[in-house]
Design a protein around this motif. Sequence first.
Motif, PDB file in Angstrom:
ATOM      1  N   SER A   1     -10.270   3.363  -7.061  1.00  0.00           N
ATOM      2  CA  SER A   1      -8.896   3.685  -6.662  1.00  0.00           C
ATOM      3  C   SER A   1      -8.832   4.159  -5.211  1.00  0.00           C
ATOM      4  O   SER A   1      -7.929   3.807  -4.448  1.00  0.00           O
ATOM      5  CB  SER A   1      -8.325   4.765  -7.587  1.00  0.00           C
ATOM      6  OG  SER A   1      -8.326   4.323  -8.931  1.00  0.00           O
ATOM      7  N   SER A   2      -9.816   4.951  -4.836  1.00  0.00           N
ATOM      8  CA  SER A   2      -9.857   5.455  -3.471  1.00  0.00           C
ATOM      9  C   SER A   2     -10.047   4.317  -2.471  1.00  0.00           C
ATOM     10  O   SER A   2      -9.430   4.295  -1.401  1.00  0.00           O
ATOM     11  CB  SER A   2     -10.994   6.468  -3.329  1.00  0.00           C
ATOM     12  OG  SER A   2     -11.110   6.909  -1.998  1.00  0.00           O
TER      13      SER A   2
ATOM     14  N   LEU B   1      -6.730   2.390  -2.114  1.00  0.00           N
ATOM     15  CA  LEU B   1      -5.785   3.169  -1.298  1.00  0.00           C
ATOM     16  C   LEU B   1      -6.180   3.137   0.175  1.00  0.00           C
ATOM     17  O   LEU B   1      -5.330   2.990   1.061  1.00  0.00           O
ATOM     18  CB  LEU B   1      -5.735   4.607  -1.814  1.00  0.00           C
ATOM     19  CG  LEU B   1      -4.801   5.559  -1.048  1.00  0.00           C
ATOM     20  CD1 LEU B   1      -3.366   5.043  -1.114  1.00  0.00           C
ATOM     21  CD2 LEU B   1      -4.915   6.973  -1.611  1.00  0.00           C
ATOM     22  N   ARG B   2      -7.492   3.245   0.422  1.00  0.00           N
ATOM     23  CA  ARG B   2      -7.971   3.227   1.809  1.00  0.00           C
ATOM     24  C   ARG B   2      -7.706   1.871   2.444  1.00  0.00           C
ATOM     25  O   ARG B   2      -7.263   1.787   3.606  1.00  0.00           O
ATOM     26  CB  ARG B   2      -9.467   3.553   1.834  1.00  0.00           C
ATOM     27  CG  ARG B   2     -10.124   3.418   3.192  1.00  0.00           C
ATOM     28  CD  ARG B   2      -9.559   4.414   4.200  1.00  0.00           C
ATOM     29  NE  ARG B   2     -10.166   4.243   5.501  1.00  0.00           N
ATOM     30  CZ  ARG B   2     -11.274   4.871   5.889  1.00  0.00           C
ATOM     31  NH1 ARG B   2     -11.886   5.712   5.052  1.00  0.00           N
ATOM     32  NH2 ARG B   2     -11.762   4.684   7.087  1.00  0.00           N
TER      33      ARG B   2
ATOM     34  N   THR C   1      -3.974   1.527   3.219  1.00  0.00           N
ATOM     35  CA  THR C   1      -3.614   2.354   4.377  1.00  0.00           C
ATOM     36  C   THR C   1      -4.083   1.708   5.677  1.00  0.00           C
ATOM     37  O   THR C   1      -3.359   1.676   6.675  1.00  0.00           O
ATOM     38  CB  THR C   1      -4.227   3.755   4.242  1.00  0.00           C
ATOM     39  OG1 THR C   1      -3.798   4.346   3.015  1.00  0.00           O
ATOM     40  CG2 THR C   1      -3.821   4.638   5.404  1.00  0.00           C
TER      41      THR C   1
END
Length: 272
Positions: A55-56, A59-60, A63
Amino acid sequence: MVNIILSGNFAFLNHVTIIPALACLDDNCYPYLLKKYVYRSRQIGPPCHPEIAKSSKILRTFTDLCLLTLIGMLSMPVVANLLQTGGTHQVMNASFSSFKIVNTYGAFGSVGESRYEPIISVSNDGNSWVEVELPCKPGNIKRRPCFCAPYHYRLDWNIWFIGFKPHQSMLQRRERWMFELIHKILGGDTNANDERPWLTLLDPTSVEFLLQHGPIKYAKVDMYRYRMADPLWIIASKWMRGEVVAWWARELEESLIRPVQVHSGNLAYANI
């Protein structure tokens, strides 16, 4: 940036520019051996749960893509300015949006196409003149161009500005230190201890000449236009074969400061 650093052209600016740029890169961009060297003394905690890591990462990535798109869109006027599209002249040190996120920067807004060099000459009889050499700037046409990095020689750098046209205007408005230098060369500021730290700004050969033949009576400054005598590869090949080569060709542009001498402690034009 690396190419400019290797050329020695105001290189410390490029060192300063590269350092914060490297700090903005993700650690994963660096080679494995470099990361291993940096992290070998650190305590690395256990990896996070795979689902959280996934998930991280998503998201990264999202972004990063948003930032990339934003910077790309804001950079369009910057690129247009760089390419000078629409018949407009390139603008330096300007902002193109209200938030000033993407800007254009340049240490110099323009670069001259011709190279003009002020040459200081000294004489004790007003007939035979000897040129005063600086450590790095062009003077003697048979002296090989020097390499200096990361800093310029102080006087070599400052004297470069007099080469901008109109030369007399540049000399009289912002480079009047040249008159003070000539005053010092002519012995106008010799103190009781004969301390002349400014001699370190000159080439050692010229320092030796001034010490042996001083006090110097006359000095003048002429402006020459310099150009490479031949293409660099031709000059370099001759030089590597041990031949005496002329690196520069030059022609007199104008008399910048006609012959002067020290009279009653001040500079005065000489009647020669």
